[in-house]
Design an enzyme around this catalytic site. Structure first.
Site, PDB file in Angstrom:
ATOM      1  CB  CYS A 290      36.710 -41.650 -13.658  1.00 15.25           C
ATOM      2  SG  CYS A 290      38.171 -40.657 -13.287  1.00 15.25           S
TER       3      CYS A 290
ATOM      4  CG  ASN B  64      32.691 -49.231 -10.529  1.00 16.04           C
ATOM      5  OD1 ASN B  64      32.259 -48.152 -10.154  1.00 16.04           O
ATOM      6  ND2 ASN B  64      33.976 -49.506 -10.545  1.00 16.04           N
TER       7      ASN B  64
ATOM      8  CG  HIS C 227      38.331 -50.864 -10.577  1.00 13.92           C
ATOM      9  ND1 HIS C 227      37.707 -50.506  -9.398  1.00 13.92           N
ATOM     10  CD2 HIS C 227      38.015 -49.905 -11.478  1.00 13.92           C
ATOM     11  CE1 HIS C 227      37.041 -49.364  -9.583  1.00 13.92           C
ATOM     12  NE2 HIS C 227      37.211 -48.979 -10.840  1.00 13.92           N
TER      13      HIS C 227
ATOM     14  CG  HIS D 252      34.551 -48.473 -14.821  1.00 11.99           C
ATOM     15  ND1 HIS D 252      33.729 -47.506 -14.305  1.00 11.99           N
ATOM     16  CD2 HIS D 252      35.603 -48.560 -13.971  1.00 11.99           C
ATOM     17  CE1 HIS D 252      34.257 -47.001 -13.194  1.00 11.99           C
ATOM     18  NE2 HIS D 252      35.403 -47.619 -12.969  1.00 11.99           N
TER      19      HIS D 252
END
Lengths: 302, 302
Positions: free
Chosen positions: B242, B251, B209, B211
């Site tokens: 976030c 992202n 994951h 960013h």
């Protein structure tokens, strides 16, 4: 350090030329000189400072002589002038550049639009200018534009670009730069093209020039240095584009590239925070938000 | 295809959750459902649809039940609900998610801010919820947040994250996701952390994951799939952040990732132009320009 990660990479600052030439805002020569001075203060030692295109075609570069007359001359800093024809070469020589970079466009349609000649005529021009450069004692390099794709002709074959490199090598370039002028390339393509070009021109150092038009630029940069490119182009702030290529956007940003390289343990000699500050500053001069991200996010750990 | 390039990668669309949770604009549930429907129409088969955080903490996710009640239920589509505590787990189960994703934050400071508990307490929570998930027949996965750096504690050791993965593996996760919550990571770090995590939890499929906070996200994605990550997270438009991590930005964008992967010969099952259109559309809903670039540049060849 992991396999395929070199100890050091040379970064050429192309912001003063490729970065500014497509901007709507015409900056005064003094601002361009300040940009160059800031880049040098941040550790840059090769600068694509100006282009000797026709002032009517690229008004942003009309003051090339003025800029070159005002930049700090240092033993350890090399200034590159971009040259598209014989007249440009004369001007570059008179202005005292350290290197002339001759552009050969990989496709005929883009070559005609960019500099009013076919690719074949571009190769002939390169041979002629290379001979003159060798006689005059100025370092001649070549950029093969649209090496990863053409805005008009689409896909560009790697075999074709490698063949251009083979023919370019005959006239003794100090370096060949493979340019993804429109930011279409992907890492597998970078690896393939570098391997073929190295085979076609084994004695010539290779440089890569990436635009981040589709967010592949930094991944391409990693692929390039892992595949042995010694030098990467970047522009402070990620500014840039090409007046003759629709939708072309900025170069990869010098400050973001520095963050990436330093994080990977590759030495650059560059000062990331100083570059990020300069990226923000050049955005202010241009009255726009720059694509570079380090200036917004901050270095890490902060 | 080159060595280290897999034939296929699974992309999880996290825009409806990670993408929207940090946006100032509160979107109606119907718009969220449309986002999910558009993603599915563009080929997405796993969607991080909602988070069951406390509505006061994350108001953007207050309508999680409403969204889950309205999404199309299909055999071939799996919906993930993010869970931060026992109460969230109850809600996720009642809402009928296919997967619960439990967050364990790698550092205590960030863990306290994100979910009011230490990392150790997060591990205990995971074990408890994993047992319940196995009993209830819902697929339990874990995201290790701040795996590549913490906004409060700085550098995070790969050995520490791998040790967390080893302990997490004891409770039988269907998958572990390594999250660069603040976009601090670089490709060499990705390779190192994946190798260590695979060694610590050899039976567990790994997801990554990223960013794109400092423009390293796409290069990290390439490193991740070359190092064997089977699944990558991305958000349409590159929206996201976030609420509890300063300066965290979006992202990596699903459409730009699709362009990169497809160009490299990796199958995704995704429709790039449809995703790019959805990226532009979600930007209109949020009243902002999204970070994704494909919607502006266009695919290539066009």
């Amino acid at each position: 350090m992991q396999a395929g990660v070199p100890g050091r990479i040379e970064v050429v600052e192309v912001g003063p030329r490729d970065g500014l030439q497509n901007e709507a805002t015409l900056l005064p020569a003094a601002t361009k000189v300040e940009l160059i001075e800031r880049a040098i203060a941040a550790g840059v030692r090769r600068v694509e400072a100006v282009s000797f295109a026709h002032p009517r075609r690229v008004p942003q570069m009309a003051d090339a002589e003025q800029v070159m007359a005002a930049v700090p001359r240092r033993e350890d800093v090399s200034y590159i002038g971009l040259v598209l024809n014989g007249r440009g070469f004369d001007r570059a020589l008179a202005a005292g550049v350290d290197e002339v970079n001759v552009v050969v466009v990989a496709t005929d349609t883009f070559s005609e639009r960019n500099q009013g000649m076919s690719t074949e005529q571009g190769l002939a021009l390169w041979s002629e200018l290379a001979a003159r450069a060798h006689r005059e004692g100025v370092r001649p390099t070549v950029t093969i534009a649209a090496s990863f794709g053409c805005p008009f002709e689409g896909t560009v074959s790697a075999a074709h670009v490698a063949e251009l490199a083979r023919r370019i090598a005959d006239a003794g370039p100090a370096e060949i730069a493979l340019a993804d002028t429109i930011g279409a390339g992907v890492p597998t393509q970078v690896v393939d093209l570098l391997a073929r070009t190295r085979e076609a021109a084994p004695a010539v150092p290779l440089r890569c020039h990436f635009h981040n038009t589709r967010n592949t630029g930094y991944a391409n940069a990693v692929a390039a240095f892992q595949e042995g490119a010694a030098t990467l182009d970047a522009s402070v702030g990620g500014i840039g584009g090409c007046p003759f290529a629709p939708n072309a956007t900025g170069n990869i940003a010098t400050e973001d590239l520095e963050y990436l390289l330093t994080g990977m343990g590759v030495r650059t000699g560059l000062d990331g925070p100083a570059l990020a500050e300069t990226g923000t500053w050049i955005g202010e001069q241009l009255g726009k938000e720059v694509p570079a991200l380090l200036g917004k996010a901050g270095t890490f750990p902060g």
